[in-house]
Design a protein around this motif. Structure first.
Motif: not given
Length: 543
Positions: A161, A194, A197, A201, A203, A231
């Motif tokens: 990621w 990340l 990550h 998930d 953020v 994300v």
């Protein structure tokens, strides 16, 4: 070299560089002086001056050694410069301030080394979104504290990621013209958020903001990459919600509920209703708040308000304030009747009336001269020229694109209407475009007017700094300059509405209003001239 046009050229007191400085020292010597844990004041081994020295030599000697090392043609400039320090003679080649960091022209198709002589880092390897797999549902959704992340021990560069995020950041930076420092900061921010990550998930903004602000990293740029990855979750409370809560505070439930539904429908839209501009929503509630608070002290519901109450509220106001209140009340009660909140409209039969426009006057030349003196930057001169010469509104200035400017054919398109560019406008536009190209050479923003914030994106500037800061408190504003330009055209070419509509693209009613205004000014000027002529004595003055 970025400098202020108001300062005369001077020589730096440390490195003797010549240029337009922001103080007694150039920018490089200021940074050199602030780094006191590496530089101590002592006698320089090369030139014998008492200056801040690094490894025995002052910055002037280091520049001389670096210049000779670059002349040798070898890539390791910083390493070779140390050998040249021992060969520095009794003279130094002076230089211009700020030229050490300028890109300059090059004939090579590609630079394999950066300004420091080190090999350029290759772009990140291509990466894609990690393949989806089965995701374990979380029992508890606990927020993360990225401020406790240790970059030396916790960074996981092998996370797919993170590799995908760095690749996207490189692509977005290339497309938007991010500077090298911005790209480095975004990469650093992505490593923090990340490294651990996993699929599923997200953020949140509340988690991202403290960590990025502590490291002085742009939250907007990192959030832009995370949004492209899908994300990012913006969990901030909308400013409209906070504003709505403040404005509705103090109203009874029977008045608060229909007013809140009315404001939300205007803001967000609804069945057979288009969303309105946020400024329209703010203005409507600003006109109504005091009246609704007064009614909340006597009534429990909006349906208890009668036509006499509306007339009593209107009788306390005059002019535009009365008209604005009646328009807002009619909109509120029309919505309430449509949704079944009230059974009848108490504003029915009450007319708004014709809006009484005042006679606009020409600006004083002294006020215009003060506004011109305040325009000390290329951006300020551009904004002033567009408003005073081409009668452009603030929104039209912010929306202007580079494609709207055709310097070769001397054509400028404002709000969809093309007009010729005179010599003065051509000079101002050329000055601004040259400054824009020098200040932000890699920006991908298509708008004509940009600033430090919008240069990294593609949107227009949020506000015009010249009107917000320099013109604050003055009699001249951008709107008054626009009106003055249209009045000047009407006085010079005659009060012809068709001519004004063709030149400035005005609505027919607006063009007629400006023509009538100009006609009234002409009559006043003729009367003043006749009065002055009658006051003058005829024939020889008696002795």
């Amino acid at each position: 070299m970025a400098s202020s046009p108001d300062r005369p050229p001077a020589s730096c007191i440390d490195c003797l560089a010549w240029g337009v400085l922001n103080g007694r020292r150039c920018a490089a010597c200021t940074l050199w002086r602030h780094n006191k844990h590496r530089h101590q004041e002592d006698v320089c081994t090369g030139c014998g001056r008492t200056e801040l020295i690094g490894k025995g030599y002052c910055r002037l000697c280091w520049n001389q050694a670096r210049a000779e090392a670059r002349a040798s043609g070898e890539p390791g400039v910083r390493a070779i410069a140390s050998n040249f320090l021992t060969q520095v003679g009794a003279f130094h080649q002076l230089f211009f301030a700020g030229m050490q960091i300028s890109k300059g022209a090059t004939t090579t198709p590609e630079r394999r080394y950066d300004r420091r002589g080190a090999p350029r880092k290759p772009p990140p390897a291509p990466a894609h979104r990690p393949r989806g797999r089965w995701i374990q549902t979380k029992l508890l959704d606990v927020g993360r504290d990225f401020t406790r992340f240790d970059e030396d021990t916790n960074a996981d560069l092998g996370n797919p990621w993170l590799a995908w995020g760095i690749h996207l950041a490189h692509q977005i930076g290339e497309a938007h013209g991010w500077r090298r420092g911005t790209r480095y900061d975004v990469r650093r921010g992505l490593i923090i958020v990340l490294s651990f990550h996993a699929a599923g998930d997200v953020v949140r903004y509340s988690e991202l903001f403290p960590a990025m602000r502590a490291l002085e990293i742009s939250v907007e740029r990192v959030a832009e990459v995370l949004t492209a990855m899908g994300v990012f979750l913006d969990d901030r409370t909308a400013s409209f919600e906070n504003w709505l809560e403040r404005k509705l505070d103090g109203l009874t439930d029977g008045i608060r509920q229909p007013a809140e539904a009315w404001l939300r429908t205007m803001r967000e839209g609804g069945p057979r209703t288009k969303p309105r501009d946020p400024a329209t929503v703010w203005n409507h509630m600003s006109h109504l708040r005091s009246t609704l608070l007064t009614w909340s002290q006597r009534y429990d519901h909006l349906r208890e308000v009668t036509g006499d109450d509306v007339l009593a509220a209107l009788d306390t106001l005059t002019g535009s304030r009365r008209a604005n209140l009646l328009v807002s009340l009619r909109s509120l009660f029309a919505f309430a009747k449509k949704t079944g909140k009230v059974f009848r409209d108490p504003t029915r039969g009450i007319r708004v009336g014709q809006h009484p426009y005042r006679l606009a006057q020409r600006l004083d030349q002294d006020d215009v001269d003060r506004a011109t003196e305040a325009a000390t930057t290329p951006a300020a001169r551009l904004v002033l020229m567009l408003a005073a010469v081409h009668a452009a509104r603030t929104g039209a200035i912010r929306a202007l694109l580079l494609d709207d400017v055709d310097l070769g054919n001397r054509r400028l398109t404002i709000a969809g209407r093309t007009r010729p560019i005179d010599e003065f406008s051509h000079q101002i536009l050329t000055e601004w475009l040259g400054y824009r190209r020098t200040r932000w050479p890699n920006t991908a923003n298509p708008h004509l007017l940009i600033n430090q914030m919008s240069a990294h994106g593609t949107g227009p500037v949020s506000t015009i700094d010249f009107a917000k800061k320099k013109l604050r408190g003055q009699a001249v504003t951008l709107e008054r300059l626009r009106v003055d330009r249209q009045l000047e055209e009407a006085l010079a070419s005659g009060p012809d509405p068709l001519h004004l509509a063709a030149v400035f693209g005005l609505d027919p009613k607006t063009a007629i209003r400006y023509a009538e205004n100009a006609r009234a000014l002409l009559v006043t000027m003729v009367e003043e001239q006749d009065s002055a002529g009658r006051d003058e004595p005829k024939g020889p003055r008696p002795i």
